[in-house]
Design a protein around this motif. Structure first.
Motif, PDB file in Angstrom:
ATOM      1  N   ALA A  47       0.847  -1.195   0.000  1.00 35.89           N
ATOM      2  CA  ALA A  47       0.000   0.000   0.000  1.00 35.89           C
ATOM      3  C   ALA A  47       0.881   1.243   0.000  1.00 35.89           C
ATOM      4  N   THR A  48       1.861   1.243  -0.884  1.00 37.48           N
ATOM      5  CA  THR A  48       2.834   2.336  -0.935  1.00 37.48           C
ATOM      6  C   THR A  48       2.313   3.544  -1.705  1.00 37.48           C
ATOM      7  N   GLN A  49       1.187   3.375  -2.415  1.00 37.98           N
ATOM      8  CA  GLN A  49       0.479   4.482  -3.059  1.00 37.98           C
ATOM      9  C   GLN A  49       1.379   5.305  -3.984  1.00 37.98           C
ATOM     10  N   GLY A  50       2.181   4.616  -4.796  1.00 41.34           N
ATOM     11  CA  GLY A  50       3.027   5.295  -5.764  1.00 41.34           C
ATOM     12  C   GLY A  50       4.415   5.619  -5.264  1.00 41.34           C
ATOM     13  N   HIS A  51       4.688   5.370  -3.987  1.00 36.34           N
ATOM     14  CA  HIS A  51       6.013   5.639  -3.416  1.00 36.34           C
ATOM     15  C   HIS A  51       6.821   4.340  -3.375  1.00 36.34           C
ATOM     16  N   GLY A  52       7.325   3.905  -4.524  1.00 31.92           N
ATOM     17  CA  GLY A  52       8.134   2.695  -4.563  1.00 31.92           C
ATOM     18  C   GLY A  52       7.319   1.426  -4.720  1.00 31.92           C
ATOM     19  N   ASP A  53       6.189   1.499  -5.417  1.00 34.78           N
ATOM     20  CA  ASP A  53       5.347   0.315  -5.609  1.00 34.78           C
ATOM     21  C   ASP A  53       6.126  -0.838  -6.237  1.00 34.78           C
ATOM     22  N   GLU A  54       6.875  -0.529  -7.316  1.00 27.82           N
ATOM     23  CA  GLU A  54       7.568  -1.566  -8.066  1.00 27.82           C
ATOM     24  C   GLU A  54       8.562  -2.334  -7.196  1.00 27.82           C
ATOM     25  N   ALA A  98      -4.037  -0.416  -5.503  1.00 29.07           N
ATOM     26  CA  ALA A  98      -3.853   0.476  -6.654  1.00 29.07           C
ATOM     27  C   ALA A  98      -5.034   0.285  -7.587  1.00 29.07           C
ATOM     28  N   SER A  99      -5.211   1.230  -8.493  1.00 26.87           N
ATOM     29  CA  SER A  99      -6.222   1.056  -9.529  1.00 26.87           C
ATOM     30  C   SER A  99      -5.772  -0.049 -10.476  1.00 26.87           C
ATOM     31  N   ARG A 100      -6.699  -0.538 -11.251  1.00 26.32           N
ATOM     32  CA  ARG A 100      -6.346  -1.600 -12.196  1.00 26.32           C
ATOM     33  C   ARG A 100      -5.296  -1.101 -13.193  1.00 26.32           C
ATOM     34  N   ARG A 101      -5.456   0.145 -13.662  1.00 27.19           N
ATOM     35  CA  ARG A 101      -4.506   0.688 -14.626  1.00 27.19           C
ATOM     36  C   ARG A 101      -3.127   0.836 -14.014  1.00 27.19           C
ATOM     37  N   GLY A 145      -1.968  -0.831 -11.489  1.00 24.31           N
ATOM     38  CA  GLY A 145      -1.451  -2.165 -11.242  1.00 24.31           C
ATOM     39  C   GLY A 145      -0.850  -2.790 -12.483  1.00 24.31           C
ATOM     40  N   GLU A 146      -1.538  -2.616 -13.618  1.00 16.58           N
ATOM     41  CA  GLU A 146      -1.009  -3.154 -14.866  1.00 16.58           C
ATOM     42  C   GLU A 146       0.327  -2.512 -15.221  1.00 16.58           C
ATOM     43  N   ALA A 147       0.460  -1.216 -14.936  1.00 14.88           N
ATOM     44  CA  ALA A 147       1.716  -0.520 -15.227  1.00 14.88           C
ATOM     45  C   ALA A 147       2.842  -1.053 -14.353  1.00 14.88           C
ATOM     46  N   VAL A 148       2.554  -1.287 -13.059  1.00 12.68           N
ATOM     47  CA  VAL A 148       3.569  -1.801 -12.137  1.00 12.68           C
ATOM     48  C   VAL A 148       4.018  -3.190 -12.560  1.00 12.68           C
ATOM     49  N   LEU A 149       3.064  -4.064 -12.840  1.00 14.83           N
ATOM     50  CA  LEU A 149       3.411  -5.438 -13.208  1.00 14.83           C
ATOM     51  C   LEU A 149       4.112  -5.491 -14.564  1.00 14.83           C
ATOM     52  N   GLY A 150       3.699  -4.612 -15.485  1.00 19.17           N
ATOM     53  CA  GLY A 150       4.373  -4.572 -16.777  1.00 19.17           C
ATOM     54  C   GLY A 150       5.815  -4.123 -16.643  1.00 19.17           C
ATOM     55  N   TYR A 151       6.049  -3.137 -15.799  1.00 21.25           N
ATOM     56  CA  TYR A 151       7.420  -2.678 -15.561  1.00 21.25           C
ATOM     57  C   TYR A 151       8.280  -3.791 -14.982  1.00 21.25           C
ATOM     58  N   LEU A 152       7.745  -4.534 -14.028  1.00 21.33           N
ATOM     59  CA  LEU A 152       8.506  -5.615 -13.399  1.00 21.33           C
ATOM     60  C   LEU A 152       8.769  -6.751 -14.389  1.00 21.33           C
ATOM     61  N   ALA A 153       7.810  -7.017 -15.266  1.00 18.81           N
ATOM     62  CA  ALA A 153       8.029  -8.047 -16.295  1.00 18.81           C
ATOM     63  C   ALA A 153       9.176  -7.633 -17.213  1.00 18.81           C
ATOM     64  N   ASP A 154       9.211  -6.351 -17.592  1.00 24.73           N
ATOM     65  CA  ASP A 154      10.300  -5.852 -18.428  1.00 24.73           C
ATOM     66  C   ASP A 154      11.636  -5.932 -17.695  1.00 24.73           C
ATOM     67  N   ARG A 155      11.584  -5.864 -16.376  1.00 25.48           N
ATOM     68  CA  ARG A 155      12.815  -5.906 -15.575  1.00 25.48           C
ATOM     69  C   ARG A 155      13.276  -7.339 -15.337  1.00 25.48           C
ATOM     70  N   GLY A 156      12.488  -8.333 -15.802  1.00 22.88           N
ATOM     71  CA  GLY A 156      12.928  -9.717 -15.724  1.00 22.88           C
ATOM     72  C   GLY A 156      12.296 -10.536 -14.625  1.00 22.88           C
ATOM     73  N   GLN A 199       5.453 -15.413 -11.170  1.00 25.25           N
ATOM     74  CA  GLN A 199       5.398 -14.741  -9.875  1.00 25.25           C
ATOM     75  C   GLN A 199       4.468 -13.530  -9.925  1.00 25.25           C
ATOM     76  N   LEU A 200       4.518 -12.800 -11.032  1.00 27.55           N
ATOM     77  CA  LEU A 200       3.668 -11.616 -11.154  1.00 27.55           C
ATOM     78  C   LEU A 200       2.188 -11.984 -11.235  1.00 27.55           C
ATOM     79  N   ASP A 201       1.881 -13.157 -11.813  1.00 32.63           N
ATOM     80  CA  ASP A 201       0.490 -13.584 -11.930  1.00 32.63           C
ATOM     81  C   ASP A 201      -0.148 -13.827 -10.563  1.00 32.63           C
ATOM     82  N   ARG A 202       0.658 -13.982  -9.541  1.00 28.50           N
ATOM     83  CA  ARG A 202       0.127 -14.238  -8.202  1.00 28.50           C
ATOM     84  C   ARG A 202      -0.251 -12.955  -7.468  1.00 28.50           C
ATOM     85  N   VAL A 203       0.067 -11.793  -8.036  1.00 30.03           N
ATOM     86  CA  VAL A 203      -0.216 -10.521  -7.383  1.00 30.03           C
ATOM     87  C   VAL A 203      -1.665 -10.132  -7.649  1.00 30.03           C
TER      88      VAL A 203
END
Length: 323
Positions: free
Chosen positions: A169-176, A194-197, A199-210, A215-219
């Motif tokens: 619940a970091t609300q944009g302060h270091g979510d990733e 987070a909002s759905r949008r 959340g998708e941005a956070v998970l997409g960024y982490l997927a790009d980071r490897g 693991q991301l599907d469990r969030v």
């Protein structure tokens, strides 16, 4: 199977230690006995999911049965009352809901044993510093949960176990970074406030980071039941409501921490007991088959006259008694 003899209230101390470590187990208590039996009324034992026994519940005939039944109690999380012996030893009638498990060793004693599952309270880790995060911690603590609050820079995977529940619940302060640290520990649950949008941005960024997609599907994002239009603090109620619902349904099981499957079982052809099919239970070979026994006496009786115990009628009879 391994026994550790501890007495009296030491069993309760051991139970408290297992609970502190977040380990599920079963507590077995002798509530009635008929001599001769080495179990005493009030005797207690702890049985872990992997079959470790701490305490004393009875002798060589009773112990493997209690361990087997306790492991089933842990798996289905339903308490049960057992009569170890025969229905005739109990009296005129066996109360509804009691399971009779025949044991027929040298002793003619009987035991009534109550076995109950002990499920530790959840460990909830909340990452964030908003008023909603503080409210969620306080609400969870009111339920008796082990609830902790960490600011994002102080949080890492080492704070978690396989049984932890994590709400970011970091609300944009270091979510990733917080989500990445959470999934590294493979906890039982990870949710992102987070909002759905977003959340998708956070998970997409982490997927790009490897970070692996598995693991991301469990969030869970957004986390929390949909309670309609709510205030910021009321989101904590929605989040906790979802966690309570998941826990009640049995969905919050550690990915690699489910209780192990029961060991292979065998029917003692002499007395009809079900025993673990292992080296500790007196194996004997006959006509290319391995039989296991509850005690040396049963094994010796069998090896002295196998045909007596392997007649189709007797095998069918003992099978029906066990089932």
């Amino acid at each position: 199977m391994s026994g550790h003899t501890i007495d009296g209230w030491d069993v309760i101390d051991q139970a408290a230690e297992l609970s502190r470590r977040g380990q599920e187990f079963a507590l077995a208590t002798v509530v009635w006995r008929q001599g001769p039996s080495s179990g005493q009324q009030g005797s207690r034992a702890i049985v872990t999911a992997d079959g470790q026994l701490y305490g004393w519940i009875g002798g060589a005939c009773a112990e493997p049965v209690v361990i087997r039944e306790a492991q089933e109690v842990i798996r289905d999380r339903q308490a049960r009352l057992l009569l170890l012996g025969t229905a005739e030893q109990f009296g005129a009638a066996v109360p509804a809901g009691m399971a009779v498990v025949p044991i027929a060793c040298q002793s003619e004693g009987a035991l009534e044993v109550y076995i109950e599952p002990v499920i530790p309270m959840p460990h909830l880790m909340i990452v964030g510093r908003s008023p909603m995060a503080h409210t969620l911690r306080d609400l969870a603590q009111a339920l008796g949960w082990h609830s902790e609050l960490r600011d994002a820079p102080e949080f890492s995977a080492v704070d978690l176990s396989a049984r932890s529940l994590v709400v970011v619940a970091t609300q944009g302060h270091g979510d990733e970074d917080a989500v990445e640290q959470a999934v590294l520990a493979f906890p039982a649950f990870v949710g992102l406030v987070a909002s759905r949008r977003r959340g998708e941005a956070v998970l997409g960024y982490l997927a790009d980071r490897g970070v692996p997609q598995t693991q991301l599907d469990r969030v869970k994002v957004p986390v929390g039941l949909d309670l309609g239009h709510t205030s910021h603090r009321e989101i904590a109620v929605a989040v906790l409501a979802e966690l309570v619902q998941l826990r009640a349904s049995g969905a919050l099981v550690p990915e690699a921490g489910a209780p192990p499957a029961a060991p292979p079982q065998a029917l003692d052809p002499v007395c009809g007991m079900t025993v673990p099919a292992d080296k500790a239970h007196h194996p004997a070979e006959h006509d290319g088959h391995t039989y296991h026994f509850c005690c040396v006496g049963c094994r010796d009786a069998f090896t002295g006259d196998p045909g007596k115990y392997l007649s189709a009628e007797l095998v069918h009879h003992t099978h029906n008694r066990e089932s």
